[in-house]
Enzyme design. Structure first.
Site: not given
Length: 371
Positions: A228, A236, A241, A245, A271
């Site tokens: 994680d 973000n 965003h 990504d 994530e």
């Protein structure tokens, strides 16, 4: 994505409809019952109506052989062996009736139907191989005058049969090739994460089921890593965003590059990633996880003119005697949260220290959550 073996395996009832073997099982069963009805009818028809004893004998023997083959498939799940054997039996039966039977020219109408059996049971390439061999044998039988003269096969019959057989083979090849290509594309889309190109959760779980069965069968270890990204929300919020990504794609690439060919990397949500490590015990899994963690720390995310630092917390679990995907995932998830609670950017493996086993409700950070 791993391909499932066709040799051996469970019956169709134990397979999901998205399993590539399911269609083969269904086709075998349906073709068997269609063949059973046709052969049963023509055996009785030739025995009691036409009086063609040779034809009836060939049909009866074929009926017995395919019944034995079908029963064997139900017991062993051997699709490959069944496909090859059924193709051979069908080819020999049709040629035997044509070459030795008592029927007039009309019996050769069955010859062009033969390619259906190998194409449907063996797939495109192997079906084409069987059909090609069959074509050579049939044309050779006509060319070398192996047909009984009493049957009076005329040259137009020879050309019509050969042309129909070639045409049926070409059509079936085109159909099966198109179907296999479309099915592979659909499976790829269904099993792949759209953003990163690695496996999705569905594919990871299905791969786990196969690997867990193999591990238990051979007494080998199987480990699961849950990865994680730390403070992902900040990326973000700060960079947008698109940067988020880019970070996810970057992480997926590093994970895929940092594992072996037999390992599976999948994105299971947001994530968070999962890594399946076959033939890997706890020590090996922790070492692999540490290598992945270090790679993520050492290689920031390239984003426009900046390099965004990225770290991850990793939980490690090893398959136990009674574990399924849910329990193994939960064990790795507990250790992932222990890594978060311990300061992030770290690996926690089994057995977890008692002081590090915490619940989700107790793990908070400045972003207002565990992520």
């Amino acid at each position: 994505m791993r391909e499932y073996p066709r040799r051996g395996g469970p019956p169709a009832a134990d397979l999901g409809v998205d399993d590539p073997r399911h269609r083969s099982h269904v086709l075998v069963n349906r073709m068997y019952f269609a063949g059973f009805v046709l052969l049963g009818f023509f055996t009785l028809f030739d025995l009691f109506v036409t009086g063609y004893l040779v034809d009836a004998t060939v049909e009866a023997v074929t009926l017995v052989l395919i019944s034995i083959l079908w029963l064997r498939l139900q017991r062993t799940g051997d699709l490959d062996g069944t496909g090859w054997a059924a193709s051979a039996i069908a080819g020999v039966a049709i040629l035997a009736v044509v070459l030795m039977g008592s029927a007039p020219d009309g019996v050769v109408a069955w010859v062009p139907l033969y390619p259906v059996v190998p194409f449907f049971l063996l797939g495109c390439r192997r079906g084409a191989l069987c059909a090609g061999i069959y074509f050579v044998v049939v044309v050779g039988a006509f060319a070398f005058d192996l047909m009984p003269q009493a049957q009076g096969f005329a040259m137009p019959t020879v050309f019509n049969v050969g042309g129909a057989l070639a045409g049926a083979t070409a059509i079936l090849y085109w159909y099966e090739h198109s179907r296999e290509t479309a099915a592979a594309a659909l499976r790829q889309a269904a099993d792949t994460d759209f953003l990163t190109g690695v496996a999705n959760r569905r594919s990871v779980q299905r791969t786990f089921d196969a690997e867990a069965a193999r591990a238990r069968r051979h007494g080998r270890p199987l480990s699961l890593l849950l990865v994680d990204l730390d403070h992902f929300k900040r990326i973000n919020d700060t960079h947008g965003h698109e940067a988020g990504d880019a970070a996810i794609v970057h992480c997926a690439g590093l994970l895929a590059a940092g594992v072996r060919g037999e390992d599976t990397v999948g994105r299971i949500g947001g994530e968070e990633f999962a890594v399946l490590l076959p033939d890997t015990d706890a020590a090996g899994a922790v070492a692999a996880a540490e290598g992945l963690r270090q790679a993520l720390e050492d290689r920031p995310v390239p984003w426009r003119d900046a390099a965004l630092p990225l770290t991850a917390s990793i939980g490690v679990a090893v398959l136990g005697p009674t574990d399924d995907f849910t329990t193994l995932f939960a064990a790795a998830d507990d250790r992932l949260y222990a890594a978060k609670a311990g300061g992030r950017n770290r690996v926690v493996g089994p057995p977890p220290p008692t002081e590090n086993v915490v619940s989700r409700q107790k793990v908070l950070d400045k972003d207002g959550g565990v992520r």
